[in-house]
Design a protein around this motif. Structure first.
Motif, short mmCIF file in Angstrom:
data_model
loop_
_atom_site.label_atom_id
_atom_site.label_comp_id
_atom_site.label_asym_id
_atom_site.label_seq_id
_atom_site.Cartn_x
_atom_site.Cartn_y
_atom_site.Cartn_z
N GLU B 27 -23.68 50.51 -18.66
CA GLU B 27 -22.56 52.08 -19.24
C GLU B 27 -23.11 52.63 -18.61
OE1 GLU B 27 -22.22 51.60 -23.78
OE2 GLU B 27 -21.84 53.74 -23.55
N GLY B 28 -22.31 53.96 -18.24
CA GLY B 28 -22.83 54.66 -17.63
C GLY B 28 -23.16 54.98 -16.32
N GLU B 29 -24.85 56.16 -15.89
CA GLU B 29 -24.48 55.93 -14.15
C GLU B 29 -25.79 55.35 -14.34
OE1 GLU B 29 -24.89 59.60 -13.01
OE2 GLU B 29 -22.89 60.16 -13.28
N PHE B 30 -26.18 54.44 -12.59
CA PHE B 30 -27.41 53.77 -12.89
C PHE B 30 -28.00 54.61 -11.30
CE2 PHE B 30 -30.01 50.35 -10.94
CZ PHE B 30 -30.51 50.13 -12.72
N SER B 31 -29.03 54.65 -11.13
CA SER B 31 -29.68 55.09 -10.16
C SER B 31 -29.58 54.59 -8.72
CB SER B 31 -31.09 54.37 -9.87
OG SER B 31 -31.58 54.59 -11.42
N GLU B 32 -29.38 55.69 -8.39
CA GLU B 32 -28.46 55.15 -6.61
C GLU B 32 -29.49 54.47 -6.06
OE1 GLU B 32 -27.88 58.16 -3.68
OE2 GLU B 32 -25.92 57.19 -3.32
N HIS B 33 -29.19 53.24 -5.30
CA HIS B 33 -30.62 52.51 -4.61
C HIS B 33 -29.99 51.43 -3.41
CE1 HIS B 33 -29.25 50.17 -7.60
NE2 HIS B 33 -28.91 48.91 -6.81
N ARG B 34 -30.98 51.79 -2.72
CA ARG B 34 -30.87 50.41 -1.68
C ARG B 34 -31.20 49.10 -1.87
NH1 ARG B 34 -31.13 53.34 4.49
NH2 ARG B 34 -33.01 53.65 3.97
N HIS B 35 -30.97 48.01 -1.28
CA HIS B 35 -31.96 47.08 -0.78
C HIS B 35 -31.64 46.87 0.59
CE1 HIS B 35 -31.65 46.11 -4.67
NE2 HIS B 35 -30.58 46.56 -5.23
N ALA B 36 -33.02 46.85 1.22
CA ALA B 36 -33.66 46.40 2.47
C ALA B 36 -33.20 45.05 3.05
CB ALA B 36 -34.88 47.76 3.06
N ASP B 37 -33.42 43.81 2.55
CA ASP B 37 -33.85 42.80 2.98
C ASP B 37 -32.34 42.21 2.06
OD1 ASP B 37 -35.60 43.72 4.11
OD2 ASP B 37 -37.32 43.31 2.57
N THR B 38 -31.28 42.79 1.04
CA THR B 38 -30.36 41.79 0.78
C THR B 38 -29.23 42.52 0.35
OG1 THR B 38 -29.93 40.11 -0.99
CG2 THR B 38 -31.87 41.70 -1.22
N ASP B 39 -28.17 41.42 0.90
CA ASP B 39 -26.38 42.03 0.63
C ASP B 39 -26.74 42.05 -1.48
OD1 ASP B 39 -25.55 42.50 2.57
OD2 ASP B 39 -24.78 40.02 2.75
N GLU B 40 -26.14 42.76 -1.98
CA GLU B 40 -25.94 42.50 -3.53
C GLU B 40 -24.11 42.12 -3.85
OE1 GLU B 40 -28.13 44.71 -7.38
OE2 GLU B 40 -27.68 46.13 -5.66
N PHE B 41 -24.11 41.31 -4.42
CA PHE B 41 -22.84 41.20 -5.10
C PHE B 41 -22.79 40.82 -6.83
CE2 PHE B 41 -20.49 37.77 -7.40
CZ PHE B 41 -18.98 37.88 -6.90
N PHE B 42 -21.25 41.79 -7.17
CA PHE B 42 -20.76 42.46 -8.01
C PHE B 42 -19.88 41.99 -8.76
CE2 PHE B 42 -23.02 45.88 -6.42
CZ PHE B 42 -24.42 46.24 -7.71
N LEU B 43 -19.46 40.99 -10.06
CA LEU B 43 -18.43 40.88 -10.26
C LEU B 43 -18.55 41.34 -11.36
CD1 LEU B 43 -16.23 38.44 -10.77
CD2 LEU B 43 -18.06 36.78 -11.73
N VAL B 44 -17.16 42.33 -11.98
CA VAL B 44 -16.32 42.90 -12.90
C VAL B 44 -16.25 41.66 -14.20
CG1 VAL B 44 -15.66 44.32 -14.53
CG2 VAL B 44 -16.54 44.96 -12.39
N LEU B 45 -17.15 40.71 -15.21
CA LEU B 45 -16.77 40.37 -16.20
C LEU B 45 -15.91 41.11 -16.54
CD1 LEU B 45 -20.20 38.08 -16.91
CD2 LEU B 45 -18.10 37.96 -15.39
N ALA B 46 -16.13 42.33 -17.64
CA ALA B 46 -15.31 43.09 -18.51
C ALA B 46 -15.78 44.67 -18.50
CB ALA B 46 -15.13 42.68 -19.70
N GLY B 47 -14.48 45.75 -18.69
CA GLY B 47 -14.92 46.71 -18.66
C GLY B 47 -14.33 46.79 -16.88
N ARG B 48 -15.17 47.88 -16.40
CA ARG B 48 -14.63 48.90 -15.28
C ARG B 48 -16.19 49.42 -14.71
NH1 ARG B 48 -10.42 48.70 -12.82
NH2 ARG B 48 -10.13 50.21 -11.15
#
Lengths: 108, 108
Positions: B27-48
């Motif tokens: 909920e709300g904002e999370f830190s802007e960041h990046r991962h140099a060594d890996t992709d990051e996969f997101f799936l939304v289960l509920a919400g937006r």
């Protein structure tokens, strides 16, 4: 049952490093199989999936997950209207290491 | 905003080979960041969930997915009641390669 094989055809939804994220609309019984070299992750998006394993069955409803350990025989069975998501290393074949379409595959 | 960090705490739901499947209530904002060594996969289960990326924003609703490519800055922002699933190599830190809690991290 003739339409079942197409029902289990996975589509690659996204890629994560050298893994594929796949979704499939599934219904009825799929071949019992195993993957010697990789775990297989199942997430139910909708419907109901049963994984028949040597030590018993796992029943999954929406947003429930299970990882089939590598080398473990499993037979997926789904209710009509079931949709699942899988994580697998790229190139994993959904029928595992046995002959496609064969049930009860037990590799040496 | 004080309660936000706990909101983003991921829990390991399952493991697949050397990857973790994680879920988090966000909920709300999370830190802007990046991962140099890996992709990051997101799936939304509920919400937006909105992923703010250098080239524009990606908006995800229930059962929508997106893979943030390795090395790409991203700032996740979620509506109340959002639940997400992530797929990452074991040991990936959710704040990426920058200082925890810092926004606008740009690594050399």
């Amino acid at each position: 049952m003739d339409a079942v094989p197409e029902k289990w055809l996975p589509h690659v939804l996204a890629q994560v490093n050298d893994y594929d994220v796949k979704v499939a609309n599934v219904e009825g019984e799929f071949s019992e199989h195993r993957h010697a070299d990789t775990d297989e992750f199942f997430l139910v998006l909708a419907g109901r999936l049963r994984l028949e394993l040597p030590d018993g069955n796992v029943e999954l409803g929406p947003h429930e997950v299970f990882t089939v350990p590598r080398g473990t025989l499993h037979k997926p069975v789904a209710e009509p209207g079931t949709r699942i998501l899988m994580f697998e290393p790229r190139g994993t074949v959904n029928t595992g290491d046995g002959n496609e379409g064969t049930t009860g595959v037990v590799l040496p």
